[in-house]
Scaffold this motif. Structure first.
Motif, PDB file in Angstrom:
ATOM      1  N   ILE A 137      14.750 -82.839 -44.088  1.00 13.44           N
ATOM      2  CA  ILE A 137      14.191 -81.504 -44.298  1.00 13.44           C
ATOM      3  C   ILE A 137      14.836 -80.542 -43.311  1.00 13.44           C
ATOM      4  CG2 ILE A 137      12.092 -80.106 -44.203  1.00 13.44           C
ATOM      5  CD1 ILE A 137      10.527 -82.563 -45.105  1.00 13.44           C
ATOM      6  N   HIS A 138      15.481 -79.499 -43.838  1.00 11.99           N
ATOM      7  CA  HIS A 138      16.227 -78.555 -43.010  1.00 11.99           C
ATOM      8  C   HIS A 138      16.003 -77.125 -43.492  1.00 11.99           C
ATOM      9  CE1 HIS A 138      18.514 -82.046 -41.573  1.00 11.99           C
ATOM     10  NE2 HIS A 138      18.719 -82.361 -42.840  1.00 11.99           N
ATOM     11  N   ASP A 139      16.176 -76.166 -42.579  1.00  6.96           N
ATOM     12  CA  ASP A 139      16.236 -74.756 -42.962  1.00  6.96           C
ATOM     13  C   ASP A 139      17.624 -74.496 -43.536  1.00  6.96           C
ATOM     14  OD1 ASP A 139      13.691 -74.381 -42.051  1.00  6.96           O
ATOM     15  OD2 ASP A 139      14.278 -73.422 -40.161  1.00  6.96           O
ATOM     16  N   LYS A 142      18.065 -68.854 -43.170  1.00  4.69           N
ATOM     17  CA  LYS A 142      17.038 -68.273 -42.300  1.00  4.69           C
ATOM     18  C   LYS A 142      17.411 -66.833 -41.958  1.00  4.69           C
ATOM     19  CE  LYS A 142      14.424 -69.299 -38.073  1.00  4.69           C
ATOM     20  NZ  LYS A 142      13.113 -69.466 -38.749  1.00  4.69           N
ATOM     21  N   THR A 147      12.779 -67.538 -45.031  1.00  2.00           N
ATOM     22  CA  THR A 147      13.487 -68.791 -44.747  1.00  2.00           C
ATOM     23  C   THR A 147      13.392 -69.660 -45.984  1.00  2.00           C
ATOM     24  OG1 THR A 147      13.005 -68.737 -42.373  1.00  2.00           O
ATOM     25  CG2 THR A 147      13.529 -70.887 -43.320  1.00  2.00           C
ATOM     26  N   ARG A 149      13.626 -73.492 -46.855  1.00  2.00           N
ATOM     27  CA  ARG A 149      13.654 -74.844 -46.283  1.00  2.00           C
ATOM     28  C   ARG A 149      13.775 -75.858 -47.424  1.00  2.00           C
ATOM     29  NH1 ARG A 149       9.190 -75.518 -41.983  1.00  2.00           N
ATOM     30  NH2 ARG A 149      10.697 -74.157 -40.927  1.00  2.00           N
ATOM     31  N   ASN A 151      14.340 -80.091 -48.818  1.00  2.00           N
ATOM     32  CA  ASN A 151      14.273 -81.533 -48.582  1.00  2.00           C
ATOM     33  C   ASN A 151      15.370 -82.188 -49.407  1.00  2.00           C
ATOM     34  OD1 ASN A 151      13.610 -84.231 -48.166  1.00  2.00           O
ATOM     35  ND2 ASN A 151      11.845 -84.183 -49.557  1.00  2.00           N
ATOM     36  N   THR A 161      10.934 -74.893 -49.912  1.00  2.00           N
ATOM     37  CA  THR A 161       9.838 -74.024 -49.484  1.00  2.00           C
ATOM     38  C   THR A 161      10.390 -72.679 -49.038  1.00  2.00           C
ATOM     39  OG1 THR A 161       8.583 -75.944 -48.687  1.00  2.00           O
ATOM     40  CG2 THR A 161       7.875 -73.777 -47.917  1.00  2.00           C
ATOM     41  N   TYR A 234       3.651 -69.310 -47.531  1.00  2.00           N
ATOM     42  CA  TYR A 234       4.457 -70.486 -47.851  1.00  2.00           C
ATOM     43  C   TYR A 234       4.453 -70.705 -49.360  1.00  2.00           C
ATOM     44  CZ  TYR A 234       3.763 -71.465 -42.876  1.00  2.00           C
ATOM     45  OH  TYR A 234       3.722 -71.375 -41.511  1.00  2.00           O
TER      46      TYR A 234
END
Length: 239
Positions: A137-139, A142, A147, A149, A151, A161, A234
């Motif tokens: 899981i990473h941004d 941004k 942002t 994000r 997976n 997300t 979110y």
């Protein structure tokens, strides 16, 4: 007196051994279904136990909160077996749980290419998704306005997300920046970006005070679940 002391020591030894043999470990379920980008595993254990969980060859520590524990596992497009272990005084107890597989949004490489192509076709200056990322899981993008994000597992984008500061919704330029990225991303994963954004805008405008979630939005098999905090919105995107 000597007999009483000996008997007392023997009783203490029995209690200590009984405590060691009663090492406890439970899970709330044997099979967990991911929600958003992760599955949440919970349970109880002896308060003195050291806790870990293992997926494949990777082992991670788990905080023992006075006998309760919780940890998250990133969702994947394959079913995962998780080994939860409790250790104390040379004793070990293991529990196995399953994490159900989920349908990915698509190949990360293909989605990245499609996202960039839409930006070029529409002559947009929004940031592009990175071409390569490590699993996990990473941004992905941004900015001050939003942002994204993601997976990524087994070369697939499992879920994403959007994280939006609530101030973005009150500033015209920031709202436009987020709206562009949101619409392009939605189109990239096969949803009707314009329709989703209109429904999203409608629901956020009608949000009542203290409300933390809104009704799920679905477009062409893509699901949008929205949650609020006092400062951040979110939006979880899955199939």
């Amino acid at each position: 007196m000597k007999k009483k002391i000996t008997a007392g020591l023997a009783l203490m030894l029995v209690l200590v051994l009984a405590g060691c043999s009663n090492l406890k470990l439970t899970t709330t379920k044997t099979t967990y279904k991911p929600s958003g980008m992760t599955a949440v595993v919970k349970g109880t254990a002896s308060s003195s136990a050291d806790l870990t969980y293992q997926i494949g060859k990777k082992t991670s520590k788990v905080k023992n909160n006075h006998g309760d524990y919780v940890f998250t596992v990133p969702a994947s497009n394959v079913q995962q077996t998780v080994k939860v272990k409790a250790k104390s005084s040379g004793k070990t107890v293991t529990k196995k749980v399953q994490i159900k597989k989920v349908k990915p949004l698509g190949s990360y490489a293909m989605l990245t290419m499609k996202y960039s192509a839409i930006l070029q076709q529409m002559h947009l200056t929004a940031k592009a998704l990175p071409e390569t990322v490590n699993p996990g899981i990473h941004d992905l993008i941004k900015t001050d306005s939003y942002t994204i994000r993601g997976n990524i597992q087994n070369g697939q984008l499992i879920g994403a997300t959007f994280i939006i500061p609530t101030k973005t919704l009150k500033q015209k330029s920031a709202q436009q920046e987020f709206g562009t990225a949101f619409s392009v991303f939605s189109s990239t994963v096969g949803a009707d970006g314009e329709k989703v954004f209109k429904e999203f805008s409608k629901q956020t405008k009608n949000q009542s005070s203290g409300q933390t979630t809104v009704k799920e939005i679905t477009s062409n098999g893509v699901h949008y679940n929205i949650g609020f905090s006092t400062t951040t919105l979110y939006m979880y995107i899955t199939k």
